[in-house]
Design a protein around this motif. Sequence first.
Motif, short mmCIF file in Angstrom:
data_model
loop_
_atom_site.label_atom_id
_atom_site.label_comp_id
_atom_site.label_asym_id
_atom_site.label_seq_id
_atom_site.Cartn_x
_atom_site.Cartn_y
_atom_site.Cartn_z
N LEU A 160 0.78 -1.08 0.12
CA LEU A 160 -0.08 -0.06 0.03
C LEU A 160 0.71 1.26 0.18
O LEU A 160 0.56 2.16 -0.86
CB LEU A 160 -0.97 -0.06 1.32
CG LEU A 160 -1.79 1.34 1.30
CD1 LEU A 160 -2.79 1.54 0.28
CD2 LEU A 160 -2.45 1.14 2.59
N PHE B 55 0.81 1.59 -4.16
CA PHE B 55 -0.54 2.10 -4.52
C PHE B 55 -0.60 3.52 -4.16
O PHE B 55 -1.25 4.33 -4.90
CB PHE B 55 -1.49 1.29 -3.89
CG PHE B 55 -1.67 -0.07 -4.42
CD1 PHE B 55 -2.69 -0.20 -5.45
CD2 PHE B 55 -0.94 -1.29 -3.98
CE1 PHE B 55 -2.82 -1.35 -5.98
CE2 PHE B 55 -1.26 -2.27 -4.41
CZ PHE B 55 -2.14 -2.60 -5.65
N VAL C 218 -4.64 -7.53 -0.75
CA VAL C 218 -4.42 -6.60 -1.72
C VAL C 218 -5.57 -5.84 -1.83
O VAL C 218 -5.57 -4.48 -1.85
CB VAL C 218 -3.69 -7.02 -3.05
CG1 VAL C 218 -3.85 -5.98 -4.01
CG2 VAL C 218 -2.18 -7.56 -2.95
N TRP D 137 -6.52 -4.01 1.69
CA TRP D 137 -5.72 -3.08 2.33
C TRP D 137 -5.16 -2.00 1.31
O TRP D 137 -4.99 -1.00 1.61
CB TRP D 137 -4.53 -3.59 2.77
CG TRP D 137 -4.71 -4.26 4.15
CD1 TRP D 137 -4.91 -5.84 4.30
CD2 TRP D 137 -4.86 -3.65 5.55
NE1 TRP D 137 -4.97 -5.94 5.65
CE2 TRP D 137 -5.01 -4.70 6.24
CE3 TRP D 137 -4.86 -2.44 5.99
CZ2 TRP D 137 -5.32 -4.49 7.81
CZ3 TRP D 137 -5.03 -2.38 7.21
CH2 TRP D 137 -5.23 -3.32 8.14
N CYS D 138 -5.23 -2.43 -0.12
CA CYS D 138 -4.81 -1.42 -1.21
C CYS D 138 -5.81 -1.03 -2.03
O CYS D 138 -5.48 0.17 -2.74
CB CYS D 138 -3.72 -2.27 -1.89
SG CYS D 138 -2.34 -3.03 -0.89
N THR D 139 -6.98 -1.45 -2.00
CA THR D 139 -8.00 -1.12 -3.17
C THR D 139 -9.31 -0.88 -2.55
O THR D 139 -10.16 -0.48 -3.18
CB THR D 139 -8.17 -2.04 -4.06
OG1 THR D 139 -9.01 -3.23 -3.77
CG2 THR D 139 -6.84 -2.44 -4.85
N VAL E 250 -8.66 2.69 2.39
CA VAL E 250 -7.47 3.34 1.76
C VAL E 250 -7.99 4.63 1.96
O VAL E 250 -6.83 5.84 1.78
CB VAL E 250 -7.56 3.07 0.07
CG1 VAL E 250 -6.64 4.12 -0.74
CG2 VAL E 250 -7.04 1.56 -0.04
N ALA F 252 1.39 3.92 6.46
CA ALA F 252 1.11 2.64 6.19
C ALA F 252 2.21 1.66 6.81
O ALA F 252 1.88 0.57 7.28
CB ALA F 252 1.01 2.50 4.51
#
Length: 559
Positions: A94, A98, A257, A260-262, A267, A283
Amino acid sequence: MLTNISTWDILIILFYFGIILWIAKWASGGKGGSGAAADYFLAGKDQGWLVVGASLFASNIGSEIILGVSGAGARANMPMANFEILAALVLILLGWVFVPFYLRTGVYTMPEFLEKRYSRACRNYLSIVSILAYVITKISLIIFAGALVFETIGVPFWTGAIVTVLATGFYTVLGGLKAVIYTDMVQAVILLLGTIAVTLFGIHQLGGWDGLISTLDMAANTEGNPPTERFFNLWRPMTDTEYPWTGMLFGAPILGVWYWCTDQYIVQRTLSAKDVSNARKGALFAGYLKLLPVFIFFIPGVIAYALMQKGEINFALENADQALPAMITNFLPMGLKGLAIAGLLAALMSSLSSAFNSSSTLLTMDFYKQYRPNASDKNLVRFGQLATVVLVIVSLGWIPFMKTLMGGGIFHYLQSVQAYISPPIAAVFLFGLFYKWINAKGAIVALWSGFFLGILRLVTEFMVKEGILMVDEGTLFAAFLDINFLHFALFLFVFCALVLALVSKTGQPKSDEELKLVTFQKKEGKPSKGRSRDMILTIVLIVLVLILWAVFSPWGLAG
């Protein structure tokens, strides 16, 4: 009537509520009250790494996580704790991969980023799927788990659920994301203090770590319960039906993913950072915090099991998810009990406020703003507040059905929605950043085909287990249903990636100019001093994860 709760405990809990509401009032009186959309939905985009990291951690650690992980400890089901450890590694992605794209494009929501990278259709898909998943599963589960916490301490289910929803909804409407992330920071501290106190007190009562181990061994020898190594082993054979090591290493990160990232729910906290450096540090800080649940949630569950073996705690193993609350109410001394309960309430309210805020942001930015593109910031904020109020009302209306749903199997399968819809979203985000030739046609086909396969698995799995549908053993369909859910996540991710690539080859990508901000570009020059420090923090975090994996393995403590 509260059970085993002293006046001091009640005062501590009331003091906690007072602090939270005061912080919310302060937040709404500052930038949160200016009427600017960036202030209300992204906390002014000026937050430092400490606030961002604490909010990431607190938003994730809800009552359902605490009850689930501590219950896993009481059941000798340590592989579940691997989800917490793996989160530390995914948070590195993240921060480094990202976040720079999200902040560079200035987006408010993850669906908005998908539109910039692909198309409006992709944005609509993610918006609708996310909002439905939040309302049907996340918000409902958080409220239900919180009500269980209240029930354990003697407060009626309905009373606990209503108080929690109204109090959390009030300060979320009042101050927007700024109120949410600042209360998150305080709630993270209270949560850590409360659960650390429970862990240390429990270990002390058992005579230290050696006393815990000897109690577990004694229970294993006399009652045929799982031996000690079963409690402290993160890794199970590939053939394990629940948590095979292959699924944990290759399937669970895909879910991570997506989450936590999208996922907007998480986010949005990084979008409030003042710059990329603070977002990345936040993060990484959250990654370090995610190593703690093994010690402050899982091990207390094991301690509760050991105390029960010694006759010190009264709870049934079939209700092991209440291990931590039972340990708090039946065992902790005056004062410490109030702090621990405040910690559980902090976990509940931080997760619920995050769900309310992220849902209202999606409704405002991905639907209302598209319908009224010229709406003023003041109108956007008002709609966001109204959306939160509606979500609170819907949540209250959902409460009567929750006990019935949780008593059967259906709610379990509603929760599985998240596991079965995440691989296509993760694939579209991840490959879209690295490969310019991936296009909107490939993305939307991958999203819908992955969604169809995931929902097919979800629905048929539910129907078979409930006896609605009969499937013959040895058939291809039976094999499809027998795949472990983590292995299925890996399979679905690979399938979506192939669809994404093959379909993209049949169409034209966007121009280099359109993709400039949403895909990787070649960079020149040496890394800055700040980036070098972040790299050191990243390496240390990876080393700590590897140490935990080694310690809690057949060759570590379990051996």
